[in-house]
Design an enzyme around this catalytic site. Structure first.
Site, PDB file in Angstrom:
ATOM      1  N   ARG A  95       0.845  -1.188   0.000  1.00 28.75           N
ATOM      2  CA  ARG A  95       0.000   0.000   0.000  1.00 28.75           C
ATOM      3  C   ARG A  95       0.886   1.245   0.000  1.00 28.75           C
ATOM      4  O   ARG A  95       2.042   1.195   0.446  1.00 28.75           O
ATOM      5  CB  ARG A  95      -0.893   0.022   1.238  1.00 28.75           C
ATOM      6  CG  ARG A  95      -1.893  -1.117   1.309  1.00 28.75           C
ATOM      7  CD  ARG A  95      -2.933  -0.821   2.376  1.00 28.75           C
ATOM      8  NE  ARG A  95      -3.467  -2.048   2.948  1.00 28.75           N
ATOM      9  CZ  ARG A  95      -4.419  -2.105   3.846  1.00 28.75           C
ATOM     10  NH1 ARG A  95      -4.959  -0.976   4.300  1.00 28.75           N
ATOM     11  NH2 ARG A  95      -4.842  -3.253   4.324  1.00 28.75           N
ATOM     12  N   HIS A 136      -9.287  -6.223  -3.175  1.00 22.88           N
ATOM     13  CA  HIS A 136      -8.856  -7.326  -4.021  1.00 22.88           C
ATOM     14  C   HIS A 136      -9.379  -7.074  -5.432  1.00 22.88           C
ATOM     15  O   HIS A 136     -10.064  -6.081  -5.690  1.00 22.88           O
ATOM     16  CB  HIS A 136      -9.373  -8.656  -3.477  1.00 22.88           C
ATOM     17  CG  HIS A 136      -8.652  -9.129  -2.247  1.00 22.88           C
ATOM     18  ND1 HIS A 136      -7.330  -9.508  -2.264  1.00 22.88           N
ATOM     19  CD2 HIS A 136      -9.067  -9.248  -0.956  1.00 22.88           C
ATOM     20  CE1 HIS A 136      -6.956  -9.868  -1.052  1.00 22.88           C
ATOM     21  NE2 HIS A 136      -7.990  -9.711  -0.234  1.00 22.88           N
ATOM     22  N   ASP A 166      -6.098  -8.304 -11.186  1.00 25.15           N
ATOM     23  CA  ASP A 166      -4.749  -8.737 -10.837  1.00 25.15           C
ATOM     24  C   ASP A 166      -3.858  -8.919 -12.055  1.00 25.15           C
ATOM     25  O   ASP A 166      -2.703  -8.462 -12.073  1.00 25.15           O
ATOM     26  CB  ASP A 166      -4.803 -10.061 -10.074  1.00 25.15           C
ATOM     27  CG  ASP A 166      -5.247  -9.893  -8.637  1.00 25.15           C
ATOM     28  OD1 ASP A 166      -5.265  -8.750  -8.151  1.00 25.15           O
ATOM     29  OD2 ASP A 166      -5.587 -10.904  -7.998  1.00 25.15           O
TER      30      ASP A 166
END
Length: 387
Positions: A95, A136, A166
């Site tokens: 992060r 996610h 992703d």
């Protein structure tokens, strides 16, 4: 050693989501990728593999060297900084602000190596109100507006596993950005910091749809458009054996080829582009295809322009004659490995191999990279979480 990125040194701080995928893509293309992993605590084996995979089954780590380093120990940070000084690319997926708190942010790392490409992979990006929020794949795809479009008419949005956020929006765009930045660095002599956000990449995937929306050719109501299962001639259908066919007969000629081989009288069927009667047409197509097995329809449409394909499982896809001829999947140690892509005529990518099950020492990598040696970090550490 082979591939168009042969000789490029990449240092990666291990992470989840797009980080290992970027590592695999670069390693497939010949880059020397070294992944910094957390040391294993003797009483906390869960740190070894947080997703339940043993090392040799984690396909996205193929071609990647792993070194254990405790990033919270001064010797560990110094070892990473010295490796970064000998690298061309540095990748982290924490992060925003975490790498800085570890002493491994862009300022600290690029001060050792101004030519370095420093890639930061996150969900929401380095800036903005949600930058530090947890998430996610499904969250980033939803944030981009794309998840709303992934639904049948009247149904709930369904994410395509974690392939969009992703891997496409994050990993693939991350590798593309790194390759672009490498070209710029070799031209200018200066590296740069890349802000690779999954939400950005997924949004970019919708570029064509934005033009269609502006032209009034694409509705924001899911499941009502040509390409989102709204059209009965662009959808999947169940056969008599419970298997499925994918039908993509968009163009009039292809559509006529498709319906002419169904073996039923279609003279009174609704016109292809009569949207009002699409529900009726869908029922007619479904009923016709449900009369026979998938294998039957494969033979009927083989070699035609009807744009009909069987919906294959992974094992079926690996054995399919076309895919087998191209080596689309290769079995390594009992595991299906997708072949590297794209394919280069003069500098072919590495052949897939089993991911290494062991780690190397920092000193071994430093010697290989001609990096300045540092104190070898401890190979065990206390349990910690990076936030």
């Amino acid at each position: 050693m082979t591939g168009p990125l042969h000789g490029v040194r990449v240092l990666v701080l291990a992470g989840m989501g797009p980080v290992p995928y970027v590592s695999m893509l670069l390693a497939d293309m010949g880059a020397d990728v070294v992944r910094v992993v957390r040391p294993v605590h003797r009483s906390a084996r869960a740190l070894e593999q947080t997703d339940g995979l043993t090392a040799e089954l984690d396909v996205v780590n193929r071609g990647v060297t792993s070194v254990p380093v405790d990033l919270k120990h001064p010797a560990g940070r110094e070892a990473v900084l010295r490796l970064a000084a000998a690298a061309e690319v540095f990748v982290e997926g924490f992060r925003p602000g975490v790498a800085e708190r570890l002493g491994l942010g862009p300022v600290e790392v690029t001060s050792r190596n101004p030519r370095l490409v420093y890639a930061r992979l996150t969900g929401y990006g380095q800036t903005g109100p949600r930058a530090e929020d947890a998430g996610h794949d499904i969250n980033y795809v939803a944030q981009s507006g794309v998840l709303h479009a992934l639904a049948p008419a009247g149904g709930a949005p369904r994410p395509p596993v974690n392939l969009l956020g992703d891997y496409a929006g994050g990993g693939a765009f991350g590798a593309f950005g790194i390759a672009c930045a490498l070209v710029a660095a070799r031209t200018t002599g200066r590296g740069q910091v890349l802000d690779v956000a999954m939400v950005d990449g997924v949004a970019l995937l919708s570029a064509k749809l934005q033009g269609l929306r502006a032209a009034g050719l694409y509705s924001d109501e899911p499941g009502t458009n040509f390409l989102d299962s709204g059209a009965p001639f662009y959808d999947t259908y169940r056969c008599s054996d419970g298997r499925y066919l994918a039908v993509g007969a968009l163009e009039p000629d292809f559509y006529q080829e498709f319906v002419s081989r169904l073996g039923v009288d279609t003279a009174e069927w609704p016109a292809q582009n009569d949207r009002v009667r699409w529900p009726e047409l869908r029922e007619l197509v479904a009923a016709a295809l449900a009369r026979r097995t998938r294998a039957h329809w494969e033979e009927v449409y083989r070699g035609t322009d009807a744009c009909v394909s069987p919906v294959l499982t992974f094992e079926e896809a690996a054995a399919d004659p076309h895919n087998a001829a191209r080596g689309l999947y290769q079995r390594v140690g009992g595991v299906l490995h997708p072949a590297p892509a794209p394919r280069f005529g003069d500098t072919p990518a590495r052949a897939p191999s089993a991911p290494p099950s062991d780690t190397q020492q920092v000193a071994d990598v430093a010697s290989r990279w001609d990096a300045e040696p540092a104190e070898e970090p401890a190979t065990t550490a206390t349990v910690y979480r990076i936030r």
